[in-house]
Write an enzyme that holds these catalytic residues in place. Structure first.
Site, PDB file in Angstrom:
ATOM      1  N   SER A 177      -3.929  10.778  -2.935  1.00  0.00           N
ATOM      2  CA  SER A 177      -3.005   9.977  -1.785  1.00  0.00           C
ATOM      3  C   SER A 177      -2.884  10.878  -0.879  1.00  0.00           C
ATOM      4  CB  SER A 177      -2.011   9.223  -2.428  1.00  0.00           C
ATOM      5  OG  SER A 177      -1.465   8.427  -1.386  1.00  0.00           O
ATOM      6  N   HIS A 181      -6.033   4.904  -0.541  1.00  0.00           N
ATOM      7  CA  HIS A 181      -5.724   3.786  -1.248  1.00  0.00           C
ATOM      8  C   HIS A 181      -6.670   2.775  -0.074  1.00  0.00           C
ATOM      9  CE1 HIS A 181      -2.215   4.938  -3.354  1.00  0.00           C
ATOM     10  NE2 HIS A 181      -1.824   5.495  -2.036  1.00  0.00           N
ATOM     11  N   GLU A 211      -3.989  -3.690  12.112  1.00  0.00           N
ATOM     12  CA  GLU A 211      -3.974  -3.523  13.507  1.00  0.00           C
ATOM     13  C   GLU A 211      -4.887  -2.400  13.833  1.00  0.00           C
ATOM     14  OE1 GLU A 211      -0.155  -3.898  14.889  1.00  0.00           O
ATOM     15  OE2 GLU A 211      -0.022  -5.984  15.109  1.00  0.00           O
TER      16      GLU A 211
END
Length: 290
Positions: A148, A190, A166
């Protein structure tokens, strides 16, 4: 330049065997299937001394280091790792502490946990700890493993913010400098689960020389000599290659407006597939045309 270290970047949510369960020992045997075939086992197998390698779990990116660190200790211990500890650096002055630097110098593997990659780079960037980390990676049989935030921070260019929904609106993706172990790529994590492909598209269209790498959860890349990449883990790696982009409206639209991109090349990798950063060629291990 020949780089002796290995880079293992992971998309997050590594299946360590649910070590937060109170009946861990009772279920340990059923969890070993993952350990034997999974990413953490691969980290040990790739290391200099295997189960005897000195491992430091670095929890700097996390705001709950006391919870996340022991998870990795237990996971590695169930893989028979003999020499593992937690190194939590919470302030920049600690990254110059001689005792901490000595532990880094002695390490064969560092495992950077998830959290906030900007926290990681702002605490460690430009410190003696950072200098030693880069030197070991370039000149020793050493493994930098990061999941991560620890993965996102490994490259020169680092995505640290950006809405998934967005992400293809101009200005929505924020990029900063990472720890600089590898150049020519930008990493997002992710990736599949949080729908972040738009973030990577925008990062690449702004600098098409950089290869975008999107790592799914419990999925990673083993990178050797900063050139050869192998997909590991259970999911998908998405590569976004902008070198053949033919057109975009990036410089013509205002902040907050949608971005158009023509001819953006993508690749999808799964376990054992390889990709060369030198030739930009992908090899599918189980190709139907082999």
């Amino acid at each position: 330049m020949n780089i002796l270290g290995k880079l293992i970047i992971i998309g997050g949510a590594v299946d360590k065997g649910s070590f937060t369960e109170t009946d861990l020992d009772k279920n340990a045997t059923s969890n070993l299937n993952f350990f034997e075939a999974g990413i953490l086992k691969r980290i040990l197998n790739e290391s200099k001394h295997k189960e005897n390698s000195r491992i430091e779990v670095i929890t700097t990116a996390s705001v709950i280091p006391k919870e996340i660190g022991p998870e990795y200790v237990k996971a590695f211990e169930h893989l028979n790792a003999k020499n593992i500890d937690i190194l939590n650096i919470e302030r920049r002055d600690q990254a110059a502490d001689e005792a901490i630097l000595a532990r880094l110098k002695a390490a064969d593997i560092v495992m950077f946990t998830g959290g906030d990659q900007l926290r990681l780079t702002s605490i460690l960037g430009g410190t003696p700890f950072h200098d030693i980390l880069l030197d070991k990676y370039h000149n020793e049989e050493f493994i930098y493993a990061g999941t991560s935030a620890g993965a996102a921070a490994a490259s020169n260019n680092m995505i640290y913010q950006g809405s998934s929904s967005e992400a293809l609106l101009k200005g929505e993706v924020k990029i900063s400098s990472g720890l600089g172990l590898i150049d020519g790529v930008i990493i997002d994590t992710h990736f599949v689960q949080r729908g972040r492909i738009g973030r990577l598209f925008q990062a690449v269209v702004g600098n098409p020389r950089v290869l975008g790498i999107g790592l799914g959860e419990d999925t990673g890349l083993l990178i050797t000599n900063n050139t050869q990449m192998e997909a590991i883990g259970s999911g998908l790696v998405i590569l976004v290659d902008g070198r053949e982009i033919k057109d975009t409206n990036l410089t013509q639209v205002e902040l907050g407006q949608p971005i158009s991109i023509s001819h953006l090349v993508t690749h999808v990798m799964s376990k054992f597939d390889t990709y060369s950063l030198d030739t930009h060629k992908m090899h599918i291990q189980s190709s139907q045309y082999s």
